[in-house]
Design a protein around this motif. Structure first.
Motif, PDB file in Angstrom:
ATOM      1  N   GLU A 161       0.855  -1.466   0.018  1.00 47.22           N
ATOM      2  CA  GLU A 161      -0.060   0.040   0.050  1.00 47.22           C
ATOM      3  C   GLU A 161       0.857   1.312   0.088  1.00 47.22           C
ATOM      4  OE1 GLU A 161      -2.698   0.451   3.215  1.00 47.22           O
ATOM      5  OE2 GLU A 161      -3.396  -1.956   3.009  1.00 47.22           O
ATOM      6  N   VAL A 162       0.306   2.445  -0.431  1.00 48.24           N
ATOM      7  CA  VAL A 162       0.975   3.633  -0.367  1.00 48.24           C
ATOM      8  C   VAL A 162      -0.016   4.606   0.608  1.00 48.24           C
ATOM      9  CG1 VAL A 162       1.855   5.674  -1.602  1.00 48.24           C
ATOM     10  CG2 VAL A 162       2.075   3.124  -2.455  1.00 48.24           C
ATOM     11  N   LEU A 163       0.632   5.168   1.519  1.00 50.96           N
ATOM     12  CA  LEU A 163      -0.100   6.122   2.514  1.00 50.96           C
ATOM     13  C   LEU A 163       0.767   7.647   1.988  1.00 50.96           C
ATOM     14  CD1 LEU A 163      -2.014   6.818   4.528  1.00 50.96           C
ATOM     15  CD2 LEU A 163       0.015   6.236   6.219  1.00 50.96           C
ATOM     16  N   ILE A 164      -0.347   8.399   1.622  1.00 45.84           N
ATOM     17  CA  ILE A 164       0.251   9.600   1.322  1.00 45.84           C
ATOM     18  C   ILE A 164       0.133  10.659   2.607  1.00 45.84           C
ATOM     19  CG2 ILE A 164      -0.285  11.856  -0.122  1.00 45.84           C
ATOM     20  CD1 ILE A 164       0.704   9.328  -1.831  1.00 45.84           C
ATOM     21  N   SER A 165       1.343  11.056   3.021  1.00 42.88           N
ATOM     22  CA  SER A 165       1.272  11.577   4.546  1.00 42.88           C
ATOM     23  C   SER A 165       0.610  12.791   4.794  1.00 42.88           C
ATOM     24  CB  SER A 165       2.554  11.612   4.832  1.00 42.88           C
ATOM     25  OG  SER A 165       3.472  12.340   4.210  1.00 42.88           O
ATOM     26  N   ASP A 183       3.603  -1.773  13.256  1.00 41.30           N
ATOM     27  CA  ASP A 183       4.405  -2.513  14.072  1.00 41.30           C
ATOM     28  C   ASP A 183       5.604  -1.831  14.216  1.00 41.30           C
ATOM     29  OD1 ASP A 183       2.910  -5.240  15.021  1.00 41.30           O
ATOM     30  OD2 ASP A 183       2.810  -4.911  12.957  1.00 41.30           O
ATOM     31  N   PHE A 184       6.178  -1.198  13.007  1.00 45.05           N
ATOM     32  CA  PHE A 184       7.641  -0.875  13.105  1.00 45.05           C
ATOM     33  C   PHE A 184       7.437   0.295  11.754  1.00 45.05           C
ATOM     34  CE2 PHE A 184      12.080  -0.895  11.393  1.00 45.05           C
ATOM     35  CZ  PHE A 184      12.573  -0.244  12.401  1.00 45.05           C
ATOM     36  N   LEU A 185       8.258   1.643  12.129  1.00 40.62           N
ATOM     37  CA  LEU A 185       8.371   2.481  10.885  1.00 40.62           C
ATOM     38  C   LEU A 185       9.802   2.716  10.831  1.00 40.62           C
ATOM     39  CD1 LEU A 185       5.702   5.269  12.178  1.00 40.62           C
ATOM     40  CD2 LEU A 185       5.585   3.765  10.425  1.00 40.62           C
ATOM     41  N   TYR A 243       4.120  11.127  12.539  1.00 36.91           N
ATOM     42  CA  TYR A 243       3.824   9.739  12.277  1.00 36.91           C
ATOM     43  C   TYR A 243       3.674   8.548  13.372  1.00 36.91           C
ATOM     44  CZ  TYR A 243       6.198  11.306   7.965  1.00 36.91           C
ATOM     45  OH  TYR A 243       6.694  12.213   6.835  1.00 36.91           O
ATOM     46  N   MET A 244       3.953   9.351  14.606  1.00 39.41           N
ATOM     47  CA  MET A 244       4.025   8.425  15.836  1.00 39.41           C
ATOM     48  C   MET A 244       2.656   7.729  16.128  1.00 39.41           C
ATOM     49  SD  MET A 244       7.125   8.575  16.635  1.00 39.41           S
ATOM     50  CE  MET A 244       7.056   7.468  18.083  1.00 39.41           C
TER      51      MET A 244
END
Lengths: 348, 348
Positions: free
Chosen positions: B222-226, B240-242, B255-256
């Motif tokens: 997937e792509v998430l446009i921030s 779970d992890f970035l 992003y947290m």
């Protein structure tokens, strides 16, 4: 529906005064508790003064509660009348999310119900806390107090105790490890006692030389004065874990070099912006900055049992209810060793 | 003592030009390598331009090195002449500290010797890197390249590859987990490929809608446009992890909230001050911000073997040595998909 005397802040401006507010009926799963002692947490001041802009008046602060069972719901079988019990920072959660199922109600994804100030179906529409003669709480959120612990000194374990115990346990503190407790206040003094009892070499890290003797009395093996750059440099890469209890914004980056590779500093004292994050110390040592919030109900009971076994309570000053305003003033000047506890017998 | 042609930056102001510098003799534990390909890392630009104020000219950049063995020291038995080998970001460490003993030479407590620019007993007093015809390296720091991997595409694995592989492995990425890779550049595109190969649900998090198709091609699920606040809110508590590969200061706090309770964001792209640390998201979810630096030699070999097994290399643009200045200019505009690699056969 019965009524009870509580000591409530009615607005930020008005003087604090006793107030009659209703408590809810004792439902099948509820426990009614006559409050004997209630610790005074810095959060109480923030709420009473509406520092965070989220207070609904009247507010009854207090989430370090010790008392005796005075009534039990029909389905509550593991407690008995007269038993000494305790209530901490929250009194409900959704019970269905992944956090609740993992005994981490403090991270309930649907939001826990705080012991005071949270929306509630109770009379008044909000929960009321421990500055009160009694409280009614769902049995899941009622802890039992080990025998032999001073109940007044035990009250602060319900917030200051679990807030430091939980991260120390989560990051695996044990004999052979070196742990730094940064800041010697309500949280820090519990951190020293607990880390010492867990068997770690415990170092109090403070700016104040005049706190050194007290830190050693509380169980610290060493004291590191954080303004002594030579002493700090000599302890670089020595710490497995740092528990940062400083309650105000500060440059926490200065402590990161104390950590070993893969070490973690957990911040529990200051909520919100603290200082700029410098990734240098994190990257060149795979280090972490983390946070932690009180502890779940199961872990809080474990903490109380641990404190019973090791005879750990908070160092307190016992006050009467009508001394609370003066206590707040002294807390704002860090003038307390190390926690005020209200003797609720003094609330008429 | 022999000499070799290298492509060195002689000062920040002077034009880059071929330069004759000496390499060290092949000692008993050394391996001499004819360099075939060298990846171009952003660090090379920082060093060439003395951005960090620590460059000693002449500097020969390059720490993503692939080549063939041309000479072996008398005690080197596990390699053979003509074998395809690789060298990454460092070429020596103390071998005695706790980090080195734990195969974490990148965190050597006495400081590792970087592949270029570090003080060294070599002729010239500093190490010289991969923009060169050959290099002499202690056998401990020489990796072997799995057969079947394109050697040019493999070169960036030695920095961009291990910088993303190591934290993904350290934080236990595996099937069933959801991993976000923040930023799609040299590091990010390797992060996507590796996380996907490790079996995690892999989400590319980027500000650029026009990077979405490429991210999916590289292996993102997937792509998430921030900048899409609704989409970001819908994915709260999912990760779970970035792995944060953004190379410049930025507000990582945004992003947290994507992280689950106990989740970690590891920053690998930006060294130094990034943004203010807000402890709120850390405390209300026991989350961590961490850093990570390349990987140890043992882990780098594991990464190369993993890439051999999964046929993973970097997406590259192959250039000639005399195109390096133009390549630097394009890199500064993020105009490369996704790594320049110098064909060292072009260095006369």
């Amino acid at each position: 529906m019965s009524s009870t005397s509580s000591y409530a802040a009615q607005s930020a401006a008005s003087p604090l005064a006793p107030l009659k507010i209703e408590r809810r009926d004792v439902g099948p799963k509820d426990v009614q508790i006559a409050i004997e002692y209630c610790g005074v947490c810095h959060t109480d001041i923030h709420y009473a003064k509406n520092d965070w802009g989220m207070t609904n008046y009247p507010v009854v602060p207090g989430h370090e509660i010790v008392g005796k069972v005075t009534a039990l719901g029909s389905s509550v079988h593991h407690l008995k009348l007269g038993q000494q019990v305790a209530v901490g920072c929250f009194v409900n959660s959704c019970h269905t999310c992944s956090s609740c199922k993992a005994d981490l109600e403090q991270y309930c994804l649907n939001g826990f119900t705080a012991t005071y100030g949270s929306p509630s179906k109770d009379p008044g529409g909000f929960t009321y806390g421990g500055y009160s003669k009694d409280i009614v709480v769902d049995e899941h959120f009622v802890l039992t107090l080990p025998s032999g612990l001073d109940p007044a000194g035990a009250a602060p374990l319900l917030c200051a105790g679990i807030t430091t115990y939980s991260p120390l346990m989560h990051w695996g503190v044990k004999p052979g490890m070196t742990v730094g407790i940064i800041g010697l206040g309500g949280l820090g003094h519990m951190g020293v006692k607990l880390s010492h009892a867990m068997g770690a070499k415990t170092v109090m890290i403070t700016t104040s030389k005049n706190k050194a003797a007290d830190a050693m009395r509380l169980g610290a093996d060493e004291v590191l004065i954080s303004t002594d750059t030579e002493a700090v440099a000599a302890m670089a890469n020595q710490f497995d874990f740092l528990l940062n209890t400083i309650p105000v914004p500060h440059d926490y980056n200065q402590y990161m070099n104390l950590l070993k590779v893969d070490g973690t500093m957990c911040i529990v004292g200051c909520v919100g912006p603290v200082a700029e994050l410098n990734t240098g110390p994190l990257i060149f040592g795979r280090k972490s900055v983390a946070g932690s919030l009180v502890g779940g109900i199961k872990e809080t009971q474990e903490m109380l049992d641990f404190c019973g076994k090791h005879q750990i309570v908070s160092d307190i000053e016992l006050i009467k209810m009508d001394e609370i305003n003066h206590a707040y003033e002294r807390m704002l000047k860090s003038d307390v060793k190390y926690r005020f506890v209200i003797d609720m017998h003094s609330l008429s």
